[in-house]
Design an enzyme around this catalytic site. Structure first.
Site, PDB file in Angstrom:
ATOM      1  N   ASP A   1       0.809  -1.219   0.000  1.00 36.50           N
ATOM      2  CA  ASP A   1       0.000   0.000   0.000  1.00 36.50           C
ATOM      3  C   ASP A   1       0.841   1.266   0.000  1.00 36.50           C
ATOM      4  O   ASP A   1       0.332   2.351  -0.268  1.00 36.50           O
ATOM      5  CB  ASP A   1      -0.868   0.040   1.271  1.00 36.50           C
ATOM      6  CG  ASP A   1      -2.109  -0.816   1.138  1.00 36.50           C
ATOM      7  OD1 ASP A   1      -2.610  -0.958   0.026  1.00 36.50           O
ATOM      8  OD2 ASP A   1      -2.573  -1.337   2.168  1.00 36.50           O
TER       9      ASP A   1
HETATM   10  C1  BGC Z   1       0.276   1.202   6.276  1.00 39.58           C
HETATM   11  C2  BGC Z   1      -0.013  -0.027   5.469  1.00 39.58           C
HETATM   12  C3  BGC Z   1      -1.484  -0.215   5.332  1.00 39.58           C
HETATM   13  C4  BGC Z   1      -2.171   1.043   4.839  1.00 39.58           C
HETATM   14  C5  BGC Z   1      -3.672   0.814   4.869  1.00 39.58           C
HETATM   15  C6  BGC Z   1      -0.454   2.389   5.705  1.00 39.58           C
HETATM   16  O1  BGC Z   1      -0.241   3.508   6.517  1.00 39.58           O
HETATM   17  O2  BGC Z   1       1.666   1.422   6.299  1.00 39.58           O
HETATM   18  O3  BGC Z   1       0.578  -1.156   6.079  1.00 39.58           O
HETATM   19  O4  BGC Z   1      -1.724  -1.246   4.438  1.00 39.58           O
HETATM   20  O5  BGC Z   1      -1.841   2.136   5.630  1.00 39.58           O
HETATM   21  O6  BGC Z   1      -4.440   1.836   4.442  1.00 39.58           O
HETATM   22  C1  NOJ Z   2      -1.518  -3.916   5.512  1.00 34.98           C
HETATM   23  C2  NOJ Z   2      -2.716  -3.957   4.632  1.00 34.98           C
HETATM   24  O1  NOJ Z   2      -3.842  -4.385   5.378  1.00 34.98           O
HETATM   25  C3  NOJ Z   2      -2.488  -4.871   3.457  1.00 34.98           C
HETATM   26  O2  NOJ Z   2      -3.605  -4.838   2.607  1.00 34.98           O
HETATM   27  C4  NOJ Z   2      -1.243  -4.483   2.715  1.00 34.98           C
HETATM   28  O3  NOJ Z   2      -1.049  -5.414   1.681  1.00 34.98           O
HETATM   29  C5  NOJ Z   2      -0.047  -4.439   3.635  1.00 34.98           C
HETATM   30  N1  NOJ Z   2      -0.332  -3.606   4.771  1.00 34.98           N
HETATM   31  C6  NOJ Z   2       1.205  -3.940   2.940  1.00 34.98           C
HETATM   32  O4  NOJ Z   2       1.146  -2.586   2.683  1.00 34.98           O
END
Ligand code: BGC
Ligand code: NOJ
Length: 817
Positions: free
Chosen positions: A487
């Protein structure tokens, strides 16, 4: 320092000191009513949706971290001294303390001043309520005159609104108290037909329903005014903060025990029977009273607890292993499976790190969660697939999340993540492999929740596949969109405004930046779809899928291979990310794992080469970091990934979720020693020894462990709700131990450490129980070439689907190298 130990026989983790490095929590409920409970009774409850049907309030990021929950107070009426049997919130020194987190229940026991208390918290199956069974025993030589107070804070249903809209909410709160039951009915007078209640099995000496009367002015939960003076105020909330507190007087002779039961529940009335008498504004309690009566009865509570235990016996019996490694055994047999239930239910919405108001059920996340859940309750997995698929966009793209209560997709946490659609294919594949239920593909499902838009599920998967083919970038690789699995790899954001969300902001049209990860995922999903199409007799579709997968593989070889590993992506300037030419972020984990899982590079040594690079550049003793070198500054063209300090989260943290991809890849190249070693590095049970460094619960996986660039290397964060749960479960059960479900049978293909002499697995699969004995007399890591089934020999390593038999099927396999 250690804070407890595993009790594998009872399937419990026993915490023996209350001041754990972080709150160590458990989940109550696994159907519709849920609660989170910490080892000191902190936490909250909700019905279905942590945001839209929050029952009790919780304040996150508190100091102390965990403050507010299902509290009890015991007061010695002779001395006026009082304490909390769960340590919090009074934090009085206890003579004995123990918290047992088990499968769907937690027991908090303690002793103080000769009074022993043992409270079992759980949600009975099929109910929308929780029970607190509190057993108080007097170990003194004299009679104890005690007062027991309960305390919960009602949340005004919408947890987001509850935390922000005080100008309204301080005026809406309403309760009724009848026969000692506290009914919370805020907003019931208008559009709600649900209410909450809090009941007690004993005759009350008093009650409080207005928080600030119970607590008193300027005092917190350490010293509530009612407890200090030893008498409730019988306050009735009109606005402000509706609260639930009972006061019970308990007089115990030496050696005497009393069981006091509290029931906190949620109930919905028929819309046309909200009030009783009709036309009044009085809550209709007729339907709920029998439920309350039932669960205030000790016999019924004991039976419900037993039923819960039997339920978990059944769920866990699907896969049980006895291997030489106790950490792998207890995680696979108990805790990892249990964590998969929690992630299935909550996605990433409600934990001590997810506020319950931030996120609903993620499209990508929930599909992956199926990998670890489907074997437990396939019917619920099927229902989930239908719910997710119904939110899919007509373009084949996806709403990134939906609210569990409404089942409607929304863009609140962003949209246009170009990997999303393929996870649906993998989720459906996992379901069909487990169950053999091909009818699901013909099931009509809506797009965008629009009545009339129904198409067979198979068509949804076709659109997922086409979605990528319609979004190809300059190198022939898939366009990344807002981001892919990672993400935080936001190649189209170009965000320079403080506080702007990387997840919802896009400043570029997104026609250039490409993802090698999505390319690998596409190949994996297209191959899966080809098998599905063939089974459905759609051979033309199948051939097309294989042809496009082969084409994508070629592109990956041409533009996705960097000489010693797979490139990660191309940015908006078409410059490689995750390449030796980069100054920082030269090598990333995701494309190595995904490309090898898709079978790319297995024949020509590229897979092995990439895995060697992972070992050399990314592996640490605490797990495999996401990339190297970490980003030391903010790169506007990369987005959130470079917003984190080095070593944390996506910026070179050990993002446990994708460690299993490398582990699977290692099993695919036959490297059992390394696969198991990597697994053990992130296995929480094996990490129990790191106590104050690891900090999180030793019984569940965490999303992240700080990477080698972080000052706190080895420190875990964001436990419980993480894709790590499903992926590690899937990996250890199906790839390391290698008892793998396939469309036409059960493959027995372990890839294990050479030093293991063997292991046994019991697996329930499509109506049969298989007792599988794997032997490894020659110290190999792989190589089952034939199977003995009930004494007879089968060539190859796939057990066909047998008609259901009453007796377990005995299987023997030998690793021949
Ligand atoms: C986090 C990710 C997460 C995303 C979800 C980010 O701030 O680092 O791990 O998947 O938010 O919206
Ligand atoms: C947490 C999110 O829930 C997941 O969808 C994502 O793939 C990982 N973070 C990596 O960013």
């Amino acid at each position: 320092m250690r804070y407890g130990h595993f009790d594998d026989v009872n399937r419990e983790y026993v915490i023996t000191r209350p001041e754990t490095p972080m709150p160590w929590i458990n989940y109550l409920g696994c159907e519709a009513y849920f609660g989170i409970i910490s080892n000191t009774a902190g936490g909250y409850s909700y019905y279905r949706d942590a945001r839209l049907r929050r029952i009790t309030r919780y304040r996150y990021n508190n100091a102390p971290f965990d403050y507010g929950g299902r509290y009890l107070y015991l007061r010695d009426n002779d001395t006026a001294g009082f304490w909390s049997p769960s340590w919090q919130p009074t934090r009085t020194k206890l003579d004995k303390y123990e918290c047992r987190h088990g499968m769907g229940y937690s027991i908090i026991g303690s002793s103080c001043h000769g009074i022993e208390t043992r409270t079992t918290y759980f949600v009975p199956l099929g109910q929308t309520l929780e029970v607190w069974k509190c057993v108080v025993t007097n170990h003194r030589k004299t009679t104890a005159k005690l007062s027991l107070f309960s305390s919960i804070e009602f949340c005004l249903w919408d947890a987001q609104d509850d935390a922000t809209n005080f100008q309204r909410n301080f005026s809406t709160g309403q309760v009724e108290v009848e026969n000692g039951v506290i009914y919370h009915k805020t907003e019931y007078r208008e559009r709600r037909n649900h209410f909450a209640y809090f009941a007690c099995s004993e005759k009350l000496a008093g009650f409080d329903t207005q928080r600030d009367v119970f607590l008193g002015k300027y005092t917190g939960w350490e010293k509530p005014a009612a407890v200090v003076r030893g008498k409730s105020f019988n306050s009735v909330a009109n606005g402000w903060a509706p609260h639930g507190s009972h006061h019970v007087k308990v007089t115990l002779k030496p050696g005497e025990t009393r069981e006091v039961i509290f029931v906190l529940g949620y109930h919905e009335n028929p819309v046309d029977q909200k009030f009783d008498p009709a036309g009044s504004q009085t809550l209709n309690k007729r339907f709920v009273k029998p439920i309350i009566r039932k669960f205030l009865n000790p016999g019924k509570v004991a039976a419900a607890l037993e039923e819960l235990r039997t339920f978990w016996d059944g769920l866990l019996a699907v896969y049980q292993v006895k291997s030489p490694d106790r950490h792998a055994n207890r995680m696979a047999n108990i805790w990892n499976a249990y964590q998969c239930m929690a992630t299935f239910n909550m996605s990433r919405s409600a934990s001590f790190y997810e506020s319950g108001i931030g996120r609903g059920l993620g499209f990508r996340d929930s599909n992956q969660d199926l990998l670890g859940f489907v074997q437990m309750v396939p019917s619920r997995a099927r229902e989930r697939i239908m719910d997710i698929a119904a939110t899919q966009l007509k373009s084949g793209g996806a709403y990134h999340q939906y609210q569990p209560l409404t089942k409607r997709g929304n863009n609140d946490i962003g949209s246009g993540f170009n990997d999303d659609p393929h996870w649906l294919t993998l989720g459906v594949a996992a379901y069909v492999k487990e169950t053999g239920d091909w009818t699901i593909l013909k099931e009509p499902v809506q797009f965008e929740n629009e009545p009339g838009s129904e198409k067979p599920l198979y068509e949804h998967l076709r659109r997922s596949y086409n979605y990528t083919l319609e979004r190809i970038g300059p190198h022939g690789l898939p366009l990344i969109g807002r981001a892919d699995w990672n993400d935080c790899l936001n190649l189209n954001c170009f965000s320079d405004t403080p506080g702007q969300s990387f997840q919802t902001t896009t400043n570029k049209d997104g026609k250039v930046a490409e993802s090698v990860f999505i390319a690998g995922l596409f190949v994996l999903a297209a191959k899966e779809l080809a098998v599905i199409a063939t089974k459905l007799g759609k051979n033309k579709d199948a051939q097309e899928c294989l042809a496009e997968a082969a084409k994508m593989e070629k592109v990956i070889y041409k533009y996705g291979w960097d000489g010693a590993w797979f490139i990660r992506a191309y940015d908006d300037f078409s410059r490689p990310i995750g390449s030796k030419v980069c100054k920082e972020g030269k090598i990333f984990i995701e494309s190595q794992g995904m490309c090898v899982m898709a079978g790319i590079g297995l024949k020509d040594g590229k897979a092995k080469r990439a895995l060697e690079s992972v070992n050399q550049h990314l592996a640490t003793k605490h797990g495999i970091v996401l990339q190297q070198p970490a980003f030391t500054r903010y790169y506007i063209e990369m987005g959130e990934i470079s917003s984190y300090p080095p070593g944390y989260k996506e910026n070179a943290g050990i993002f446990c979720h994708n460690n299993p991809w490398i582990i699977i890849a290692e099993t695919m190249v036959g490297n059992g020693n390394r696969a198991f070693d990597y697994y053990t590095r992130i296995n929480p049970s094996a990490r129990e020894k790191y106590g104050d460094l690891h900090r999180c619960e030793p019984y569940v996986f965490a999303q992240m462990i700080a990477g080698k660039d972080a000052p706190t290397h080895g420190e875990a964060k964001n436990s419980w709700l993480t894709g790590t749960a499903a992926w590690t479960y899937f990996t250890v059960t199906q790839w390391i131990l290698g008892i793998r479900v396939e469309y036409d049978g059960l493959r027995i293909d372990p890839v294990i450490p050479a030093k293991w002499k063997g292991f046994n697995v019991t697996r329930k699969f499509r109506g049969n129980t298989y007792v599988i004995k794997v032997k490894n007399p020659k110290g190999n890591q792989r190589g089952v070439k034939c199977l003995r089934v009930n004494g007879g020999k089968i060539a190859g390593n796939v057990l066909p689907v047998f008609p259901a038999q009453s007796k377990p099927i005995q299987v023997e396999a030998v690793l021949e190298g």
